[in-house]
Design an enzyme around this catalytic site. Structure first.
Site, PDB file in Angstrom:
ATOM      1  NE  ARG A  29    -107.537  38.307  57.863  1.00 54.07           N
ATOM      2  CZ  ARG A  29    -107.857  39.104  58.864  1.00 54.07           C
ATOM      3  NH1 ARG A  29    -108.706  40.086  58.695  1.00 54.07           N
ATOM      4  NH2 ARG A  29    -107.307  38.946  60.058  1.00 54.07           N
ATOM      5  CE  LYS A  40     -92.438  30.959  44.876  1.00 55.14           C
ATOM      6  NZ  LYS A  40     -93.818  30.621  45.116  1.00 55.14           N
ATOM      7  CB  CYS A  52    -108.158  33.764  47.952  1.00 51.52           C
ATOM      8  SG  CYS A  52    -106.458  33.305  48.294  1.00 51.52           S
ATOM      9  CG  ASN A  91    -112.151  32.138  50.864  1.00 53.01           C
ATOM     10  OD1 ASN A  91    -112.037  32.554  52.010  1.00 53.01           O
ATOM     11  ND2 ASN A  91    -111.110  31.796  50.134  1.00 53.01           N
ATOM     12  CE  LYS A 104    -107.080  29.864  44.447  1.00 57.06           C
ATOM     13  NZ  LYS A 104    -107.674  28.812  45.254  1.00 57.06           N
ATOM     14  CD  GLU A 157    -103.969  28.757  57.155  1.00 56.17           C
ATOM     15  OE1 GLU A 157    -103.412  27.794  57.690  1.00 56.17           O
ATOM     16  OE2 GLU A 157    -104.422  29.716  57.812  1.00 56.17           O
ATOM     17  CB  VAL A 208    -100.866  28.577  52.296  1.00 59.61           C
ATOM     18  CG1 VAL A 208    -101.252  27.438  53.227  1.00 59.61           C
ATOM     19  CG2 VAL A 208    -102.050  29.501  52.090  1.00 59.61           C
ATOM     20  CE  LYS A 243    -104.914  41.296  52.384  1.00 64.17           C
ATOM     21  NZ  LYS A 243    -105.647  40.499  53.342  1.00 64.17           N
ATOM     22  N   GLY A 285    -116.523  49.622  47.752  1.00 62.21           N
ATOM     23  CA  GLY A 285    -115.406  50.158  46.989  1.00 62.21           C
ATOM     24  C   GLY A 285    -115.233  49.438  45.668  1.00 62.21           C
TER      25      GLY A 285
HETATM   26  P1  NAD Z   1     -98.554  30.121  45.888  1.00 64.33           P
HETATM   27  O1  NAD Z   1     -98.775  30.094  44.435  1.00 64.33           O
HETATM   28  O2  NAD Z   1     -98.065  31.365  46.554  1.00 64.33           O
HETATM   29  O3  NAD Z   1     -97.535  28.948  46.300  1.00 64.33           O
HETATM   30  C1  NAD Z   1     -97.652  27.619  45.898  1.00 64.33           C
HETATM   31  C2  NAD Z   1     -96.254  26.995  45.850  1.00 64.33           C
HETATM   32  O4  NAD Z   1     -96.359  25.598  45.601  1.00 64.33           O
HETATM   33  C3  NAD Z   1     -95.368  27.556  44.732  1.00 64.33           C
HETATM   34  O5  NAD Z   1     -94.179  28.062  45.298  1.00 64.33           O
HETATM   35  C4  NAD Z   1     -95.109  26.364  43.810  1.00 64.33           C
HETATM   36  O6  NAD Z   1     -93.823  26.384  43.227  1.00 64.33           O
HETATM   37  C5  NAD Z   1     -95.252  25.212  44.771  1.00 64.33           C
HETATM   38  N1  NAD Z   1     -95.583  23.928  44.138  1.00 64.33           N
HETATM   39  C6  NAD Z   1     -96.543  23.656  43.224  1.00 64.33           C
HETATM   40  N2  NAD Z   1     -96.576  22.355  42.941  1.00 64.33           N
HETATM   41  C7  NAD Z   1     -95.589  21.779  43.676  1.00 64.33           C
HETATM   42  C8  NAD Z   1     -95.130  20.435  43.821  1.00 64.33           C
HETATM   43  N3  NAD Z   1     -95.731  19.435  43.186  1.00 64.33           N
HETATM   44  N4  NAD Z   1     -94.089  20.201  44.647  1.00 64.33           N
HETATM   45  C9  NAD Z   1     -93.513  21.206  45.321  1.00 64.33           C
HETATM   46  N5  NAD Z   1     -93.913  22.482  45.238  1.00 64.33           N
HETATM   47  C10 NAD Z   1     -94.948  22.774  44.435  1.00 64.33           C
HETATM   48  O7  NAD Z   1     -99.924  29.661  46.540  1.00 64.33           O
HETATM   49  P2  NAD Z   1    -100.570  30.102  47.941  1.00 64.33           P
HETATM   50  O8  NAD Z   1    -101.102  31.474  47.837  1.00 64.33           O
HETATM   51  O9  NAD Z   1     -99.649  29.750  49.052  1.00 64.33           O
HETATM   52  O10 NAD Z   1    -101.839  29.128  47.981  1.00 64.33           O
HETATM   53  C11 NAD Z   1    -101.689  27.739  48.142  1.00 64.33           C
HETATM   54  C12 NAD Z   1    -103.074  27.150  48.383  1.00 64.33           C
HETATM   55  O11 NAD Z   1    -103.610  27.671  49.599  1.00 64.33           O
HETATM   56  C13 NAD Z   1    -104.100  27.491  47.299  1.00 64.33           C
HETATM   57  O12 NAD Z   1    -104.986  26.411  47.186  1.00 64.33           O
HETATM   58  C14 NAD Z   1    -104.834  28.691  47.887  1.00 64.33           C
HETATM   59  O13 NAD Z   1    -106.139  28.816  47.398  1.00 64.33           O
HETATM   60  C15 NAD Z   1    -104.856  28.347  49.358  1.00 64.33           C
HETATM   61  N6  NAD Z   1    -104.930  29.505  50.265  1.00 64.33           N
HETATM   62  C16 NAD Z   1    -104.214  30.638  49.980  1.00 64.33           C
HETATM   63  C17 NAD Z   1    -104.254  31.708  50.884  1.00 64.33           C
HETATM   64  C18 NAD Z   1    -103.510  32.994  50.611  1.00 64.33           C
HETATM   65  O14 NAD Z   1    -103.722  33.947  51.342  1.00 64.33           O
HETATM   66  N7  NAD Z   1    -102.651  33.081  49.608  1.00 64.33           N
HETATM   67  C19 NAD Z   1    -105.005  31.594  52.066  1.00 64.33           C
HETATM   68  C20 NAD Z   1    -105.692  30.392  52.319  1.00 64.33           C
HETATM   69  C21 NAD Z   1    -105.646  29.350  51.412  1.00 64.33           C
HETATM   70  C1  UGA Z   2    -109.101  35.878  51.882  1.00 65.74           C
HETATM   71  C2  UGA Z   2    -109.818  35.469  53.185  1.00 65.74           C
HETATM   72  O1  UGA Z   2    -110.087  36.644  53.959  1.00 65.74           O
HETATM   73  C3  UGA Z   2    -108.971  34.506  54.004  1.00 65.74           C
HETATM   74  O2  UGA Z   2    -109.696  34.088  55.160  1.00 65.74           O
HETATM   75  C4  UGA Z   2    -108.648  33.293  53.142  1.00 65.74           C
HETATM   76  O3  UGA Z   2    -107.821  32.386  53.836  1.00 65.74           O
HETATM   77  C5  UGA Z   2    -107.958  33.734  51.864  1.00 65.74           C
HETATM   78  O4  UGA Z   2    -108.802  34.689  51.152  1.00 65.74           O
HETATM   79  C6  UGA Z   2    -107.744  32.557  50.954  1.00 65.74           C
HETATM   80  O5  UGA Z   2    -108.506  31.627  50.949  1.00 65.74           O
HETATM   81  O6  UGA Z   2    -106.771  32.599  50.235  1.00 65.74           O
HETATM   82  P1  UGA Z   2    -107.153  37.592  51.240  1.00 65.74           P
HETATM   83  O7  UGA Z   2    -107.530  37.303  49.834  1.00 65.74           O
HETATM   84  O8  UGA Z   2    -105.720  37.562  51.644  1.00 65.74           O
HETATM   85  O9  UGA Z   2    -107.907  36.556  52.233  1.00 65.74           O
HETATM   86  O10 UGA Z   2    -107.658  39.048  51.595  1.00 65.74           O
HETATM   87  P2  UGA Z   2    -108.971  39.725  52.220  1.00 65.74           P
HETATM   88  O11 UGA Z   2    -108.558  40.607  53.325  1.00 65.74           O
HETATM   89  O12 UGA Z   2    -110.031  38.754  52.493  1.00 65.74           O
HETATM   90  O13 UGA Z   2    -109.412  40.663  50.997  1.00 65.74           O
HETATM   91  C7  UGA Z   2    -109.786  40.101  49.759  1.00 65.74           C
HETATM   92  C8  UGA Z   2    -110.255  41.200  48.826  1.00 65.74           C
HETATM   93  O14 UGA Z   2    -111.506  41.726  49.254  1.00 65.74           O
HETATM   94  C9  UGA Z   2    -109.310  42.415  48.738  1.00 65.74           C
HETATM   95  O15 UGA Z   2    -109.197  42.815  47.392  1.00 65.74           O
HETATM   96  C10 UGA Z   2    -110.011  43.484  49.552  1.00 65.74           C
HETATM   97  O16 UGA Z   2    -109.698  44.786  49.099  1.00 65.74           O
HETATM   98  C11 UGA Z   2    -111.464  43.147  49.278  1.00 65.74           C
HETATM   99  N1  UGA Z   2    -112.382  43.618  50.340  1.00 65.74           N
HETATM  100  C12 UGA Z   2    -112.287  43.107  51.598  1.00 65.74           C
HETATM  101  C13 UGA Z   2    -113.366  44.544  50.028  1.00 65.74           C
HETATM  102  O17 UGA Z   2    -113.472  45.011  48.875  1.00 65.74           O
HETATM  103  N2  UGA Z   2    -114.228  44.947  51.010  1.00 65.74           N
HETATM  104  C14 UGA Z   2    -114.172  44.446  52.265  1.00 65.74           C
HETATM  105  O18 UGA Z   2    -115.008  44.845  53.111  1.00 65.74           O
HETATM  106  C15 UGA Z   2    -113.171  43.519  52.571  1.00 65.74           C
END
Ligand code: NAD
Ligand code: UGA
Length: 436
Positions: free
Chosen positions: A154, A35, A260, A208, A263, A151, A11, A320, A253
């Site tokens: 995906r 990183k 996400c 979600n 969690k 945020e 993100v 995925k 499936g």
């Molecule tokens: P991530 O684990 O990929 O990255 C988080 C980063 O934050 C790490 O690099 C870590 O080192 C850094 N960090 C942690 N504590 C810190 C601090 N105090 N100072 C500086 N850096 C620090 O996580 P992510 O997947 O990017 O997700 C971040 C948040 O966004 C989560 O709450 C997640 O649920 C949410 N989110 C994720 C997605 C996604 O697709 N991955 C989509 C929407 C929302």
């Molecule tokens: C999901 C949400 O789609 C995002 O909008 C959100 O921001 C993100 O979580 C988050 O909060 O982190 P993501 O986890 O990247 O995104 O992937 P998705 O495309 O949503 O798929 C999630 C899981 O569901 C995958 O394992 C996928 O295979 C599964 N899935 C998805 C199914 O089994 N069936 C479906 O019809 C769609």
């Protein structure tokens, strides 16, 4: 505008790159020095289509920089995004330690009034916690506003999602604060909803959890189809024509994995329980999802009651397609179960094999799907990468010991596969064979 983004994961890095692309000056901060070192060498720590080009372009144009020095990032910026991880604790609650630590570090570095925007997914009330933490540690005289701006991107399509979001949610204590953030998004054509902090925080989890519910719902329908001889793909299509339902996220499936959905569903369950509300639907969503890999293995066992010594091709390892993220990937459960039955595994994934190796160093990794299927008793399709839809199936059939496909994502047409000479098994498309 001058922006600081704390956390350079999926993100944070995408947010930083996209805001730089939109013409802002962005400093991305991460506490993980390795990183930041990679990013300063134009290397992206994970696979995300299009991200590297955007990062390199904006670094070259000096709109984007990376540092471990949070104070530098905070001092140079008016708006600070918190994008740190919010994992689940063993008791199901959300671990807010990273959020608190970021808030404390921001407070200690303050040199003026700032807007702190929380983009991490956090339980309702966390905005208050961030403000309290900052107030506890900051010097007198500086004013801080905390905004929730969840945020919705995906993995795998993160850049596209961030540049063309379905909506932008801004939760703020006053309209004035919300408008400050709106300015940043002004160039994106997306509906903007301004609301209070608590509502914005809940919108993220509700979205979600609802998508996860759709997936577990269609998987339950698939189970019923297996008993009755109905076809879940046509059921999903038939339901999806109804605009109120929609076809998206009705793919039956192996269920959902990733960092996400599992969690966030657990977190919403735990938050609800904390407020004295039993969110029972979500308990069943998780239970249904947790049973999918075992259900797949049950199907495999109808054909191979004794798997000992069999060779199996596992196609797809990431949770995925279009990502190398293995967090809570269904492949992990499947591989563990197969290894317990002494199955010989030949795995292939276009980008996730390096990460998989850290978990499963002793299985065989192949250069492509053809090599994985060579000599195999069966092929297991676990992640629906596009390239698996385009395989030369004649070649696959001729190289396998037994031309048998277990399709964990329902990507192939059963009739075509049968015509090609495969035994084909999948979820919810016709009656399942009885276990012998
Ligand atoms: P991530 O684990 O990929 O990255 C988080 C980063 O934050 C790490 O690099 C870590 O080192 C850094 N960090 C942690 N504590 C810190 C601090 N105090 N100072 C500086 N850096 C620090 O996580 P992510 O997947 O990017 O997700 C971040 C948040 O966004 C989560 O709450 C997640 O649920 C949410 N989110 C994720 C997605 C996604 O697709 N991955 C989509 C929407 C929302
Ligand atoms: C999901 C949400 O789609 C995002 O909008 C959100 O921001 C993100 O979580 C988050 O909060 O982190 P993501 O986890 O990247 O995104 O992937 P998705 O495309 O949503 O798929 C999630 C899981 O569901 C995958 O394992 C996928 O295979 C599964 N899935 C998805 C199914 O089994 N069936 C479906 O019809 C769609």
């Amino acid at each position: 505008m001058n922006i600081c983004v704390i956390g350079t994961g999926y993100v944070g890095l995408v947010t930083g790159a996209v805001f730089a692309e939109l013409g802002n000056d962005v400093i991305c901060v991460d506490s993980a020095a390795e990183k930041i070192d990679l990013l300063n060498k134009n290397k992206i720590p994970f696979f995300e289509p299009g991200l590297e080009e955007m990062v390199v372009r904006n670094r070259n144009e000096e709109r984007l920089s990376f540092t471990t020095d949070i104070a530098r990032g905070v001092r140079a910026s008016e708006i600070i995004f918190i994008c740190v991880n919010t994992p689940t604790l063993d008791n199901g609650e959300t671990d807010l330690a990273y959020i608190k630590s970021a808030a404390r570090d921001i407070a200690l570095a303050l040199n003026g009034d700032k807007t702190i925007v929380n983009k991490s997914t956090v339980p309702v009330g966390t905005g208050d916690l961030v403000l309290e933490t900052i107030n506890e540690h900051k010097n007198e005289g500086f004013n801080v506003d905390v905004v929730s701006n969840p945020e919705f991107l995906r993995e795998g399509s993160a850049i596209r999602d961030a540049l063309s979001p379905d909506r932008i949610i801004i939760g703020a204590s006053t309209k004035k604060v919300a408008f400050r953030l709106m300015e940043l998004y002004a160039t994106l054509e997306a509906p903007i909803l301004i609301t209070n902090l608590y509502t914005a925080e809940i919108i993220k989890y509700a979205s979600n959890a609802f998508l996860a519910t759709k997936i577990s719902f269609i998987n339950s329908i698939a189970n019923l189809c297996e008993q009755t001889g109905a076809d879940v793909e046509d059921v999903a299509r038939g339901m999806g024509y109804d605009k109120r339902i929609g076809r998206d996220f009705l793919n039956a499936g192996l269920g959902f994995g990733g960092s996400c959905f599992p969690k966030d569903v657990k977190s919403l369950l735990s938050t609800s329980a904390g407020f004295g509300y039993r969110f029972d639907i979500l308990k069943h969503v998780m239970e249904t999802n947790n049973g999918r890999a075992a259900h797949f293995l049950e199907l495999i066992k109808t054909r191979f009651p004794d798997l000992n010594g069999k060779t199996v091709a596992v196609l797809g390892l990431s949770f995925k397609p279009d990502t190398d993220d293995m967090r809570e990937a269904k492949s992990i459960e499947i591989i563990k179960a197969l290894l317990e039955e002494s199955v010989i595994i030949q795995a292939y994934d276009p980008v996730a094999m390096q990460r998989a190796r850290e978990m499963f160093p002793d299985i065989r990794y192949c250069r492509n799907a053809y090599e994985a299927c060579d000599g195999a008793d069966a092929m297991l399709l676990v992640t629906e990468w596009r390239e698996f839809r385009l395989l030369n199936m004649e070649k696959i059939k001729n190289s396998m010991k037994h031309p048998i496909i277990f399709d964990g994502r329902n990507i192939y047409d059963p009739e075509r596969k049968k015509r090609l000479g495969f035994e084909y098994y999948c979820f919810g498309r016709g009656k399942w064979p009885k276990s012998s």
